[in-house]
Write a protein that holds these residues in place. Sequence first.
Motif, PDB file in Angstrom:
ATOM      1  N   ALA A 165      87.281  32.828  15.095  1.00  0.00           N
ATOM      2  CA  ALA A 165      86.348  31.834  15.637  1.00  0.00           C
ATOM      3  C   ALA A 165      87.059  30.497  15.810  1.00  0.00           C
ATOM      4  CB  ALA A 165      85.155  31.680  14.704  1.00  0.00           C
ATOM      5  N   SER A 166      86.658  29.768  16.837  1.00  0.00           N
ATOM      6  CA  SER A 166      87.322  28.484  17.120  1.00  0.00           C
ATOM      7  C   SER A 166      87.211  27.503  15.966  1.00  0.00           C
ATOM      8  CB  SER A 166      86.749  27.872  18.395  1.00  0.00           C
ATOM      9  OG  SER A 166      87.175  28.637  19.514  1.00  0.00           O
ATOM     10  N   ASP A 167      86.139  27.554  15.212  1.00  0.00           N
ATOM     11  CA  ASP A 167      86.017  26.787  13.972  1.00  0.00           C
ATOM     12  C   ASP A 167      84.955  27.469  13.115  1.00  0.00           C
ATOM     13  OD1 ASP A 167      83.334  25.528  14.407  1.00  0.00           O
ATOM     14  OD2 ASP A 167      84.376  24.385  15.951  1.00  0.00           O
ATOM     15  N   SER A 168      84.794  27.014  11.888  1.00  0.00           N
ATOM     16  CA  SER A 168      83.921  27.708  10.934  1.00  0.00           C
ATOM     17  C   SER A 168      82.456  27.730  11.372  1.00  0.00           C
ATOM     18  CB  SER A 168      84.048  27.086   9.546  1.00  0.00           C
ATOM     19  OG  SER A 168      83.639  25.728   9.582  1.00  0.00           O
ATOM     20  N   THR A 169      82.036  26.797  12.219  1.00  0.00           N
ATOM     21  CA  THR A 169      80.648  26.779  12.688  1.00  0.00           C
ATOM     22  C   THR A 169      80.399  27.818  13.779  1.00  0.00           C
ATOM     23  OG1 THR A 169      80.993  25.110  14.410  1.00  0.00           O
ATOM     24  CG2 THR A 169      80.494  24.306  12.192  1.00  0.00           C
ATOM     25  N   LYS A 170      81.439  28.482  14.228  1.00  0.00           N
ATOM     26  CA  LYS A 170      81.312  29.462  15.310  1.00  0.00           C
ATOM     27  C   LYS A 170      81.475  30.903  14.801  1.00  0.00           C
ATOM     28  CE  LYS A 170      82.523  26.132  18.851  1.00  0.00           C
ATOM     29  NZ  LYS A 170      82.224  25.010  17.969  1.00  0.00           N
ATOM     30  N   TYR A 171      81.421  31.080  13.502  1.00  0.00           N
ATOM     31  CA  TYR A 171      81.455  32.416  12.888  1.00  0.00           C
ATOM     32  C   TYR A 171      80.088  32.686  12.268  1.00  0.00           C
ATOM     33  CZ  TYR A 171      82.260  36.056   9.407  1.00  0.00           C
ATOM     34  OH  TYR A 171      82.171  37.190   8.651  1.00  0.00           O
ATOM     35  N   TYR A 172      79.539  33.854  12.552  1.00  0.00           N
ATOM     36  CA  TYR A 172      78.234  34.241  12.024  1.00  0.00           C
ATOM     37  C   TYR A 172      78.370  35.581  11.323  1.00  0.00           C
ATOM     38  CZ  TYR A 172      76.614  30.577  15.112  1.00  0.00           C
ATOM     39  OH  TYR A 172      76.447  29.369  15.730  1.00  0.00           O
ATOM     40  N   ASP A 173      77.881  35.644  10.096  1.00  0.00           N
ATOM     41  CA  ASP A 173      77.899  36.867   9.295  1.00  0.00           C
ATOM     42  C   ASP A 173      76.444  37.298   9.145  1.00  0.00           C
ATOM     43  OD1 ASP A 173      78.263  38.900   7.485  1.00  0.00           O
ATOM     44  OD2 ASP A 173      79.526  37.737   6.136  1.00  0.00           O
ATOM     45  N   LEU A 174      76.056  38.338   9.872  1.00  0.00           N
ATOM     46  CA  LEU A 174      74.675  38.800   9.892  1.00  0.00           C
ATOM     47  C   LEU A 174      74.549  40.113   9.138  1.00  0.00           C
ATOM     48  CD1 LEU A 174      73.962  38.225  13.703  1.00  0.00           C
ATOM     49  CD2 LEU A 174      73.837  36.563  11.829  1.00  0.00           C
ATOM     50  N   THR A 175      73.382  40.327   8.519  1.00  0.00           N
ATOM     51  CA  THR A 175      73.168  41.573   7.779  1.00  0.00           C
ATOM     52  C   THR A 175      71.965  42.362   8.306  1.00  0.00           C
ATOM     53  OG1 THR A 175      71.922  40.355   6.106  1.00  0.00           O
ATOM     54  CG2 THR A 175      74.269  40.745   5.660  1.00  0.00           C
ATOM     55  N   THR A 176      71.288  41.854   9.330  1.00  0.00           N
ATOM     56  CA  THR A 176      70.160  42.576   9.926  1.00  0.00           C
ATOM     57  C   THR A 176      70.251  42.513  11.438  1.00  0.00           C
ATOM     58  OG1 THR A 176      68.699  40.649  10.022  1.00  0.00           O
ATOM     59  CG2 THR A 176      68.647  41.953   7.988  1.00  0.00           C
ATOM     60  N   THR A 177      69.795  43.569  12.086  1.00  0.00           N
ATOM     61  CA  THR A 177      69.791  43.572  13.554  1.00  0.00           C
ATOM     62  C   THR A 177      68.829  42.540  14.108  1.00  0.00           C
ATOM     63  OG1 THR A 177      68.157  45.362  13.581  1.00  0.00           O
ATOM     64  CG2 THR A 177      70.479  45.989  13.742  1.00  0.00           C
ATOM     65  N   GLY A 178      67.795  42.220  13.357  1.00  0.00           N
ATOM     66  CA  GLY A 178      66.819  41.234  13.816  1.00  0.00           C
ATOM     67  C   GLY A 178      67.402  39.844  14.001  1.00  0.00           C
ATOM     68  N   SER A 179      68.509  39.565  13.356  1.00  0.00           N
ATOM     69  CA  SER A 179      69.108  38.233  13.458  1.00  0.00           C
ATOM     70  C   SER A 179      70.058  38.093  14.652  1.00  0.00           C
ATOM     71  CB  SER A 179      69.831  37.870  12.163  1.00  0.00           C
ATOM     72  OG  SER A 179      70.763  38.874  11.832  1.00  0.00           O
ATOM     73  N   VAL A 180      70.334  39.193  15.353  1.00  0.00           N
ATOM     74  CA  VAL A 180      71.267  39.130  16.481  1.00  0.00           C
ATOM     75  C   VAL A 180      70.705  38.282  17.623  1.00  0.00           C
ATOM     76  CG1 VAL A 180      72.485  40.477  18.240  1.00  0.00           C
ATOM     77  CG2 VAL A 180      72.371  41.309  15.888  1.00  0.00           C
ATOM     78  N   ALA A 181      69.461  38.538  18.012  1.00  0.00           N
ATOM     79  CA  ALA A 181      68.868  37.801  19.136  1.00  0.00           C
ATOM     80  C   ALA A 181      68.785  36.307  18.843  1.00  0.00           C
ATOM     81  CB  ALA A 181      67.489  38.357  19.474  1.00  0.00           C
ATOM     82  N   SER A 182      68.378  35.942  17.633  1.00  0.00           N
ATOM     83  CA  SER A 182      68.276  34.510  17.308  1.00  0.00           C
ATOM     84  C   SER A 182      69.654  33.854  17.254  1.00  0.00           C
ATOM     85  CB  SER A 182      67.519  34.304  15.995  1.00  0.00           C
ATOM     86  OG  SER A 182      68.177  34.948  14.930  1.00  0.00           O
TER      87      SER A 182
END
Length: 138
Positions: free
Chosen positions: A105-122
């Motif tokens: 990721a270009s910086d730490s604010t551009k990395y997302y660690d998700l654990t549910t499929t429901g959070s992908v769209a948001s």
Amino acid sequence: LNNKIDSMSANGNTNQPIGLDHGMMTLASTTPYSAPTLPTNTSQYIILLSDGLNTQNRWTTSQSSIDAREALACANAKAAGITIYTIFLDLGGGSGNSAALKSCASDSTKYYDLTTTGSVASTFTLIAQQITSLRVSK
């Protein structure tokens, strides 16, 4: 089509670098995709989503080797001025975070660690809002 997609289940191996490489190629004005030349000061973005850690490419099943190839591809994309957002979809949270995606990721604010499929769209909505924020300059 929706029923077919809904019936799919994740399995197999993961090769994040090939997705990143194809993303870079779609932004380049060279073959195979031959993107049109962009106006000056146009920003380019890649959003790299993965549901697993690197496990296999066509040469190896060594995660560290594949991660090293990914680090090189990420460095090349960043050097070309491409902003990279990365999303690790770790269903259930069993794999921890992805160090390869985190460092890509270009910086730490551009990395997302998700654990549910429901959070992908948001998460995609949040990224879209960041990318499309109005910027006024003089």
